[in-house]
Write an enzyme that holds these catalytic residues in place. Structure first.
Site, short mmCIF file in Angstrom:
data_model
loop_
_atom_site.label_atom_id
_atom_site.label_comp_id
_atom_site.label_asym_id
_atom_site.label_seq_id
_atom_site.Cartn_x
_atom_site.Cartn_y
_atom_site.Cartn_z
N ASP A 60 44.58 -41.05 11.65
CA ASP A 60 44.17 -39.64 11.53
C ASP A 60 42.96 -39.38 10.63
O ASP A 60 42.99 -38.46 9.79
CB ASP A 60 45.35 -38.80 11.02
CG ASP A 60 46.54 -38.82 11.97
OD1 ASP A 60 46.44 -39.41 13.05
OD2 ASP A 60 47.58 -38.22 11.61
N ASP A 98 45.88 -36.72 15.44
CA ASP A 98 46.71 -35.52 15.55
C ASP A 98 46.09 -34.63 16.63
O ASP A 98 44.88 -34.37 16.60
CB ASP A 98 46.73 -34.79 14.21
CG ASP A 98 48.07 -34.87 13.51
OD1 ASP A 98 48.88 -35.74 13.87
OD2 ASP A 98 48.32 -34.06 12.61
N HIS A 145 47.30 -31.18 18.27
CA HIS A 145 48.30 -30.12 18.36
C HIS A 145 47.84 -28.95 19.24
O HIS A 145 46.69 -28.49 19.10
CB HIS A 145 48.58 -29.55 16.97
CG HIS A 145 49.18 -30.52 16.00
ND1 HIS A 145 50.28 -31.28 16.29
CD2 HIS A 145 48.81 -30.84 14.72
CE1 HIS A 145 50.58 -32.03 15.23
NE2 HIS A 145 49.70 -31.79 14.28
N HIS A 177 51.85 -24.78 18.10
CA HIS A 177 52.74 -25.85 17.62
C HIS A 177 53.75 -25.32 16.62
O HIS A 177 53.42 -24.53 15.73
CB HIS A 177 51.93 -26.98 16.99
CG HIS A 177 52.68 -28.26 16.95
ND1 HIS A 177 53.47 -28.62 15.88
CD2 HIS A 177 52.81 -29.27 17.86
CE1 HIS A 177 54.04 -29.79 16.12
NE2 HIS A 177 53.65 -30.21 17.31
N HIS A 211 46.13 -26.91 11.97
CA HIS A 211 45.16 -28.01 11.84
C HIS A 211 45.14 -28.85 13.11
O HIS A 211 46.11 -28.88 13.87
CB HIS A 211 45.52 -28.91 10.64
CG HIS A 211 46.82 -29.63 10.80
ND1 HIS A 211 48.04 -29.04 10.56
CD2 HIS A 211 47.11 -30.90 11.19
CE1 HIS A 211 49.02 -29.90 10.79
NE2 HIS A 211 48.47 -31.05 11.18
N LYS A 263 48.93 -37.82 19.08
CA LYS A 263 50.32 -37.50 18.74
C LYS A 263 50.44 -36.04 18.31
O LYS A 263 49.46 -35.42 17.91
CB LYS A 263 50.82 -38.43 17.64
CG LYS A 263 49.98 -38.42 16.36
CD LYS A 263 50.39 -39.55 15.43
CE LYS A 263 49.60 -39.56 14.14
NZ LYS A 263 49.82 -38.41 13.28
N CYS A 278 51.65 -39.50 7.38
CA CYS A 278 51.46 -40.22 8.64
C CYS A 278 51.31 -41.72 8.44
O CYS A 278 51.79 -42.51 9.26
CB CYS A 278 50.28 -39.63 9.40
SG CYS A 278 50.60 -37.93 9.92
#
Length: 202
Positions: free
Chosen positions: A12, A50, A52, A56, A85, A110, A155
């Site tokens: 990330d 990440d 999203h 989310h 974010h 993810k 993470c």
């Protein structure tokens, strides 16, 4: 070059986790030059991202009256409510411009399911829904992973713990990570990683 059974997992390194981002980790951009050098030493390099949707469930903004960094309960357990974010297809979700993404063979996105967060590179936060990374690594003959990136206590740690649980030899290079350290989360993550057999190196 490291042996072919070793892989580097870069967690990330995205704009929203770097200074100026929506969920900035202090010094998050300071690790990029070292990560770029490390990527040249591994035959197998994976980046996680990440990714999203705006709706989310882990975003505080989607829970009326909830403050960022408060905790709610999801079907899979406690969930920190984060500032919005790494929203799909926004600048904040992009990798930092200095990261040499061309050196990676795989990008694992993810957290794209609206109802469940995903810290680990291997599983979503229910600890059961796989990302597919385990199979990729095994098909590449990988048995040991080195983890770097953001953030150490979330993470990166979750990914390292899952790697160890799956039987991979796992090492976290703390000098190539940075932490959020929310309410003692860094010390807690270190203790959990050590207990699980994850090697913590500089």
């Amino acid at each position: 070059m490291r042996p072919a059974n070793q892989a580097l997992i870069v967690i990330d390194v995205q704009n929203d986790f770097c200074p100026g981002g929506a969920l900035a980790v202090a010094g998050g951009d300071e690790i990029i030059s070292r990560i770029n050098m490390l990527m040249q030493d591994f035959e197998t390099v994976i980046l996680t991202q990440d990714w999203h949707p705006a709706n989310h469930a882990s975003f505080a903004a989607n829970h009326p009256g909830a403050a960022p960094f408060s905790v709610t309960t999801m079907p899979y357990g406690p969930q920190i409510l984060w500032p919005t974010h790494c929203v799909v297809a926004t600048g904040g979700a992009e990798f930092h411009a200095d990261l040499r993404t061309s050196l990676a063979q795989l990008i694992v996105r993810k957290g794209f399911r609206p109802g469940i967060d995903s810290y680990s590179a291997f599983f979503e936060n229910d600890r059961q829904t796989p990302t597919g990374l385990e199979g990729y690594l095994r098909n590449r003959g990988v048995s040991a992973v080195t983890l770097v990136g953001l953030a150490t206590d979330y993470c990166v740690a979750y990914s390292a713990l899952d790697a160890a649980r799956l039987g991979f030899t796992a090492t976290v290079l703390e000098g190539a990570t940075r932490a959020i350290d929310l309410n003692g989360s860094l010390a807690e993550a270190r203790d959990k990683m050590r207990a699980a057999g994850v090697a913590l190196e500089v």
